[in-house]
Design an enzyme around this catalytic site. Structure first.
Site, PDB file in Angstrom:
ATOM      1  N   GLU A 247       0.886  -1.163   0.000  1.00 57.19           N
ATOM      2  CA  GLU A 247       0.000   0.000   0.000  1.00 57.19           C
ATOM      3  C   GLU A 247       0.921   1.209   0.000  1.00 57.19           C
ATOM      4  O   GLU A 247       1.508   1.555   1.020  1.00 57.19           O
ATOM      5  CB  GLU A 247      -0.909  -0.063   1.231  1.00 57.19           C
ATOM      6  CG  GLU A 247      -2.147   0.788   1.075  1.00 57.19           C
ATOM      7  CD  GLU A 247      -2.004   2.124   1.770  1.00 57.19           C
ATOM      8  OE1 GLU A 247      -1.584   3.085   1.077  1.00 57.19           O
ATOM      9  OE2 GLU A 247      -2.296   2.205   2.958  1.00 57.19           O
ATOM     10  N   CYS A 281      -2.340   8.514   3.128  1.00 54.90           N
ATOM     11  CA  CYS A 281      -2.132   8.131   1.720  1.00 54.90           C
ATOM     12  C   CYS A 281      -3.349   8.466   0.861  1.00 54.90           C
ATOM     13  O   CYS A 281      -3.226   8.590  -0.348  1.00 54.90           O
ATOM     14  CB  CYS A 281      -1.875   6.633   1.604  1.00 54.90           C
ATOM     15  SG  CYS A 281      -0.443   6.134   2.530  1.00 54.90           S
TER      16      CYS A 281
HETATM   17  C1  SIN Z   1      -3.200   5.488   4.976  1.00 56.75           C
HETATM   18  O1  SIN Z   1      -2.906   6.639   5.051  1.00 56.75           O
HETATM   19  O2  SIN Z   1      -2.480   4.713   4.363  1.00 56.75           O
HETATM   20  C2  SIN Z   1      -4.405   4.876   5.649  1.00 56.75           C
HETATM   21  C3  SIN Z   1      -5.573   5.743   5.656  1.00 56.75           C
HETATM   22  C4  SIN Z   1      -6.829   5.033   6.122  1.00 56.75           C
HETATM   23  O3  SIN Z   1      -6.867   3.810   6.252  1.00 56.75           O
HETATM   24  O4  SIN Z   1      -7.810   5.740   6.343  1.00 56.75           O
END
Ligand code: SIN
Length: 479
Positions: A247, A281
């Site tokens: 991810e 992300c």
């Molecule tokens: C992430 O920033 O990778 C995770 C964000 C989320 O699961 O809400």
């Protein structure tokens, strides 16, 4: 709490060995020290996970589900303590840390729900004299490498499905934020985790991850972090053919069509963009707004951003905490300067704000207008509280601009017309689409991306499936 590593059910203190200083992201003050594990410790963790594997894989899915549910309940009852730790290490506002604990507990529940649905399938008989079955075997020993922005939730999101599937795990939390991971491990142990089923080592990633990828017994690695590191892991995984779930970075477009409810779009933009000070992300990274509403959207977003309280995450009401490092501040600053140099205008923010007793890491929520695709903020992930706004005059150009990137994690679209939303959702080239919302995170939904944002899914049945290696058994049964 234990500031030690968990290996084979034993808590291993640093002793005279090297340590990692954990610092409060807001002040830089050391709040704890944990072991800086060596390759030997990383190998001991694999040994423990390999020894534990046959027993854990043979437990019933009902027992695994019960265990996960108990741990989820414990997270909820220890909510405040865990949230305080998350805020102490990463600087996140306390309200967000509390939300992260709930989100983590949801991953445990979701994996428990899926564990009991795991079942072998008998294939329909297509030929006389044979029986064919597909059996959901656990992949084996798996590794997790987790990021600092959601130090508890990302570990829960990797550990829970691995355990549900019958795998055993070695895990390394981010160097900046190991404390909530160790508290999580402590809860697992207190709830009856058998020795070696989960092993946590803290330290710099290089020696630990290399030991795991080169060993041959680690069958899978799940990583959340940057695209750059994801590429290194792909190379490192090649020699032992280690499965990967990655991810990686995001660069989410946020589309506001001409007929959108601007108030609702602004509210969602504030929630999505400024969560964890823009360090997620999936946070909107590029705003692409129809030219007929761009002025109104920009003015309203800037007014809302300006009002967000900035300060230490421990203070009630604070919405924007510190960025994780000085480098993170430099990156946001450089993107703002690049945008100005190329003709954009800072509508609000654009610089850091001094917070008494703290480091210079508090970047004001920033909105810039007149952004264009050639600017750095439209080409790179920001990971900070910067909202650059570009405009376009028709739907197709907006979607084209949104898809003009190698990243493909999340995207958002706002419109009053369900057909327009459905078309945009179809056309947007990414793994997650929010329609009239930026609150898409859900432990029961498939989370993951495409292209430079990686591959593999976490959450719900998709998350558990990542830890299954289907075994097909074909048996001749002559009459
Ligand atoms: C992430 O920033 O990778 C995770 C964000 C989320 O699961 O809400």
């Amino acid at each position: 709490m234990r500031c030690a590593n968990l290996i084979g059910g034993r808590w291993v203190d640093p002793g005279d060995g090297p340590v990692l200083h954990v610092r409060d992201a807001a002040t830089g003050q050391v709040v704890a020290q944990v072991p800086a594990a060596t390759a030997e410790a990383a190998k001991a963790a694999i040994e423990a996970a390999s020894t534990a594997l046959p027993h854990w894989a043979a437990t019933t899915t009902a027992d695994r589900a019960d265990f996960l549910r108990r741990c989820g309940q414990r997270l909820r009852s220890d909510r405040q303590r865990l949230a305080n730790l998350i805020t102490a290490e990463g600087g996140k506002p306390l309200a967000e840390s509390l939300g992260e604990v709930d989100y983590s507990a949801d991953y445990l529940d979701s994996a428990a729900d899926e564990a009991v649905r795991l079942t072998a399938h008998t294939l329909p008989q297509r030929r006389e004299g044979r029986v064919q079955v597909a059996v959901p075997d656990p992949i084996g020993v798996v590794a997790a490498v987790t990021p600092w922005n959601f130090p508890l939730a990302m570990l829960a999101r990797k550990t829970a499905p691995a355990l549900a599937a019958g795998c055993t795990q070695v895990a390394k939390p981010a160097e900046e934020t190991p404390l909530s991971a160790l508290a999580f491990a402590e809860i697992l142990v207190e709830e009856g985790l058998p020795n070696g089923v989960v092993n946590i080592v803290t330290g710099e990633p290089g020696p630990i991850v290399a030991a795991w990828l080169d060993d041959g017994r680690v069958r899978k690695l799940s990583f959340t972090g940057s695209t750059e590191v994801g590429r290194l892991l792909m190379r490192g995984a090649a020699s032992q053919v280690v499965c990967l779930s990655l991810e990686l970075g995001g660069h989410a477009p946020f589309l506001v069509f001409a007929d959108a409810d601007i108030g609702a779009a602004v509210e969602a933009a504030v929630l999505g963009k400024f969560r964890v000070a823009g360090q997620t992300c999936i946070c909107p990274n590029r705003f692409i707004v129809h030219s007929s509403v761009v002025e109104e959207f920009t003015a309203r977003l800037a007014a809302a951003a300006k009002d967000l309280p900035v300060g230490r995450g421990t203070l009630p009401g604070v919405r924007i905490g510190p960025l994780i490092s000085d480098e993170a501040v430099d990156r946001v600053r450089a993107q703002v300067q690049d945008a100005i140099d190329r003709g954009a205008r800072v509508v609000t923010g654009g610089a850091t704000i001094a917070v008494p007793g703290c480091l210079d890491r508090f970047f004001a929520p920033t909105v810039i207008s007149g952004a264009t695709p050639s600017m750095r903020c439209f080409e790179e992930e920001t990971f900070g509280p910067l909202a650059p706004i570009a405009s376009a005059s028709d739907d197709d150009s907006m979607v084209r601009m949104a898809n003009a990137t190698h990243y493909g994690l999340a995207a958002y679209a706002f419109s009053a017309d369900p057909q327009r939303l459905a078309r945009a959702a179809r056309q947007l080239d990414c793994g997650i689409v929010g329609c009239n919302t930026a609150a898409v995170s859900d432990a029961y939904a498939p989370f993951g991306g495409r292209g430079w944002s990686g591959f593999g899914r976490e959450g719900g049945r998709w998350g558990v499936d990542e830890y299954i290696s289907w075994k097909y058994i074909c048996e001749a049964r002559p009459d």
